[in-house]
Design an enzyme around this catalytic site. Structure first.
Site, PDB file in Angstrom:
ATOM      1  N   ASP A 258     -10.115  -0.076   7.738  1.00  0.00           N
ATOM      2  CA  ASP A 258      -9.073   0.826   7.442  1.00  0.00           C
ATOM      3  C   ASP A 258      -9.830   1.953   6.798  1.00  0.00           C
ATOM      4  O   ASP A 258     -11.052   2.114   6.723  1.00  0.00           O
ATOM      5  CB  ASP A 258      -8.469   0.099   6.077  1.00  0.00           C
ATOM      6  CG  ASP A 258      -7.371   1.132   5.359  1.00  0.00           C
ATOM      7  OD1 ASP A 258      -6.565   1.729   6.163  1.00  0.00           O
ATOM      8  OD2 ASP A 258      -7.559   1.308   4.003  1.00  0.00           O
TER       9      ASP A 258
ATOM     10  N   ASP B 119      -8.950   5.204   4.433  1.00  0.00           N
ATOM     11  CA  ASP B 119      -9.000   5.531   2.815  1.00  0.00           C
ATOM     12  C   ASP B 119      -9.155   4.250   1.867  1.00  0.00           C
ATOM     13  O   ASP B 119      -8.406   3.273   2.281  1.00  0.00           O
ATOM     14  CB  ASP B 119      -7.754   6.241   2.404  1.00  0.00           C
ATOM     15  CG  ASP B 119      -7.262   7.415   3.214  1.00  0.00           C
ATOM     16  OD1 ASP B 119      -7.575   8.490   2.557  1.00  0.00           O
ATOM     17  OD2 ASP B 119      -6.678   7.423   4.339  1.00  0.00           O
TER      18      ASP B 119
ATOM     19  N   ASP C  76      -8.635  -2.673   2.069  1.00  0.00           N
ATOM     20  CA  ASP C  76      -8.400  -2.760   0.741  1.00  0.00           C
ATOM     21  C   ASP C  76      -6.979  -2.937   0.184  1.00  0.00           C
ATOM     22  O   ASP C  76      -6.806  -2.545  -0.818  1.00  0.00           O
ATOM     23  CB  ASP C  76      -9.131  -1.608   0.067  1.00  0.00           C
ATOM     24  CG  ASP C  76      -8.124  -0.184   0.332  1.00  0.00           C
ATOM     25  OD1 ASP C  76      -7.911  -0.006   1.588  1.00  0.00           O
ATOM     26  OD2 ASP C  76      -8.239   0.574  -0.575  1.00  0.00           O
TER      27      ASP C  76
END
Length: 223
Positions: A8, A10, A168
């Site tokens: 991922d 960001d 995250d």
């Protein structure tokens, strides 16, 4: 042995929060609204532009034309200042170098719009190193649906079962799991406040608390 690693963007690969914090807090000051705390902004980075604007204008619904105008204004500002304080998380460059030395392709599967993602990667000089990039415009269904994961695997010509996905957010882990990838939860990232107290409930295969642990885990999985 795993044959590729997908991230991922960001909060997992790149620490982009500082630019969002600066922009949102400046907007608050300019319009005379209470300045949103850095922690509140950081917690919403993974939710995208709408969540950012909602922090400034909580009274507006997200389908309100005025809200949509403010969202576009925010995106315009962000596009021009996408990499001011943004950089990869500490330790991430050595991790990418380790993958490249081992001839393990790495890539990104993100819900961030392609034009912003490509500009960010270009300014960080990662655009030529990234083996695959899948953005929302490339699929009919975004994460948590596994479609982006399957597309990335197909582009790499590597079975999803031979790929690690690091994220995250619960949607990252769900997308990776549903694609039968090995999932790693980056607990150092921008975890949703209401979901960070019980990380085991995300059902990731591995949980890491920092990039050093991530480096160690990936090294183990590709050797």
């Amino acid at each position: 042995m795993k044959k590729a690693v997908l991230f991922d963007l960001d909060g997992t690969l790149a620490d982009t929060a500082a630019d969002f914090i600066r922009i949102i807090q400046n907007i608050c000051r300019e319009v005379g609204h209470p300045v949103v705390s850095a922690d509140a902004i950081r917690a919403q980075v993974s939710e995208g532009a709408r969540a950012m604007v909602q922090l400034v204008y909580p009274e507006l619904s997200q389908d309100n034309p005025t809200f949509l105008k403010y969202r576009q204004q925010f995106l315009d500002i962000y596009e021009q200042h996408v990499v001011v304080d943004t950089n990869l998380f500490e330790g991430m460059y050595p991790l990418l170098e380790m993958l490249e030395t081992a001839n393990i392709p790495w890539g990104i599967v993100t819900n961030k719009p392609r034009y912003l993602t490509e500009k960010l990667l270009s300014e960080l000089k990662l655009d030529q190193r990234c083996a695959v990039l899948v953005c929302p415009e490339d699929v009919k269904k975004t994460k948590p649906d596994p479609e982006p994961m399957f597309l990335a695997a197909n582009i790499l010509n590597i079975s999803p079962t031979d790929i690690i996905y690091v994220g995250d957010h619960p949607r990252d882990i769900d997308a990776g799991r549903h694609a039968n990838m090995l999932t790693i939860l980056a607990a150092y990232g921008y975890l949703p406040p209401n979901m960070k107290d019980d990380l085991k409930a995300w059902h990731a295969d591995v949980i890491v608390q920092n990039v050093e642990q991530l480096h160690t885990e990936i090294a183990k999985q590709i050797s």
